[in-house]
Design an enzyme around this catalytic site. Structure first.
Site, short mmCIF file in Angstrom:
data_model
loop_
_atom_site.label_atom_id
_atom_site.label_comp_id
_atom_site.label_asym_id
_atom_site.label_seq_id
_atom_site.Cartn_x
_atom_site.Cartn_y
_atom_site.Cartn_z
N LYS A 170 0.82 -1.22 0.00
CA LYS A 170 0.00 0.00 0.00
C LYS A 170 0.86 1.28 0.00
O LYS A 170 2.06 1.23 0.27
CB LYS A 170 -0.94 -0.03 1.22
N PHE A 192 -15.48 3.85 7.20
CA PHE A 192 -14.10 4.17 6.83
C PHE A 192 -13.86 4.12 5.32
O PHE A 192 -12.75 4.41 4.87
CB PHE A 192 -13.12 3.24 7.56
N THR A 212 -5.58 -7.01 10.78
CA THR A 212 -5.87 -5.73 10.12
C THR A 212 -5.36 -4.55 10.96
O THR A 212 -4.78 -3.60 10.41
CB THR A 212 -7.40 -5.59 9.92
N ARG A 269 2.47 -6.74 9.22
CA ARG A 269 1.81 -5.56 9.80
C ARG A 269 2.39 -5.20 11.16
O ARG A 269 2.54 -4.02 11.48
CB ARG A 269 0.30 -5.80 9.85
N HIS A 318 -2.28 -5.48 1.58
CA HIS A 318 -3.57 -6.12 1.36
C HIS A 318 -3.31 -7.56 0.93
O HIS A 318 -2.34 -7.83 0.21
CB HIS A 318 -4.34 -5.42 0.23
P1 ADP Z 1 -7.98 -6.66 5.68
O1 ADP Z 1 -7.15 -5.69 4.87
O2 ADP Z 1 -7.22 -7.19 6.86
O3 ADP Z 1 -8.59 -7.75 4.84
P2 ADP Z 1 -10.63 -5.45 5.75
O4 ADP Z 1 -10.87 -6.16 4.47
O5 ADP Z 1 -11.61 -5.65 6.85
O6 ADP Z 1 -9.17 -5.81 6.33
O7 ADP Z 1 -10.54 -3.88 5.49
C1 ADP Z 1 -9.89 -3.40 4.34
C2 ADP Z 1 -8.98 -2.24 4.74
O8 ADP Z 1 -9.78 -1.17 5.23
C3 ADP Z 1 -8.01 -2.55 5.89
O9 ADP Z 1 -6.83 -3.18 5.48
C4 ADP Z 1 -7.76 -1.18 6.45
O10 ADP Z 1 -6.75 -0.50 5.70
C5 ADP Z 1 -9.08 -0.48 6.25
N1 ADP Z 1 -9.86 -0.53 7.48
C6 ADP Z 1 -10.51 -1.60 7.99
N2 ADP Z 1 -11.13 -1.31 9.14
C7 ADP Z 1 -10.85 -0.01 9.38
C8 ADP Z 1 -11.20 0.92 10.41
N3 ADP Z 1 -11.96 0.54 11.44
N4 ADP Z 1 -10.73 2.18 10.32
C9 ADP Z 1 -9.97 2.58 9.28
N5 ADP Z 1 -9.61 1.76 8.25
C10 ADP Z 1 -10.04 0.48 8.32
MG MG Z 2 -9.98 -7.61 3.31
#
Ligand code: ADP
Ligand code: MG
Length: 138
Positions: A9, A57, A91, A102, A115
């Site tokens: 990212k 978000f 996450t 992370r 991601h």
């Molecule tokens: P992951 O990337 O671990 O699969 P998610 O798919 O749930 O997580 O969310 C996608 C992305 O959105 C996360 O990697 C993060 O950058 C952002 N994100 C998720 N939850 C939050 C939050 N509560 N506040 C701000 N950004 C968030």
């Molecule tokens: Mg995801």
């Protein structure tokens, strides 16, 4: 053998740690079989993350993803999807396990460095979203 889609990212490209992240990917036994540095448009970022479009978000997450270059990658290995999720860590880096990407490099939940696809269906969609067959060389 399985493939997954990874994105390094903007928070990571900005800090010039693409190679450090790649070293952790390779040390874990995953092979980078496709890779390119691109800049996402807002439309692409919104489409890529459309499953999150109702989340509070979402707008800030899209802005973060278009704030600088990203490196999109296809990773290959045994159980690559689950394996990559494991080495990425949670996450929220505050609760990610020691030794994960992370935990090591993420700054916050919205600047969390990488991601990774979360299912076989997502991996197929996300790989096709960014790559032609000729750009993936295993
Ligand atoms: P992951 O990337 O671990 O699969 P998610 O798919 O749930 O997580 O969310 C996608 C992305 O959105 C996360 O990697 C993060 O950058 C952002 N994100 C998720 N939850 C939050 C939050 N509560 N506040 C701000 N950004 C968030
Ligand atoms: Mg995801």
């Amino acid at each position: 053998m399985e493939r997954t889609l990874s994105i390094i990212k903007p928070d990571a490209t900005e800090r010039n740690i693409t190679g450090l992240v790649n070293a952790m990917i390779e040390a874990a036994g995953l092979r980078i079989v496709g890779q390119k540095r691109i800049r996402l448009t807002q439309e692409q970022a919104e489409e890529f993350y459309k499953e999150h479009k109702e989340k509070v978000f979402f707008p800030s997450m899209v802005q973060q993803m278009i704030s600088g270059p990203v490196v999109v990658q296809v990773l290959e290995g045994e159980n690559a999807i689950k394996h990559y999720r494991e080495i990425m860590g949670a996450t929220n880096p505050a609760v990610a396990e020691e030794g994960t990407i992370r935990k090591t490099y993420a700054l916050s939940i919205d600047k969390n460095t990488v991601h990774g696809s979360d299912s076989p269906e997502a991996a197929a969609r996300e790989i096709e979203f960014f790559f032609n067959h000729t750009e993936i060389v295993g």
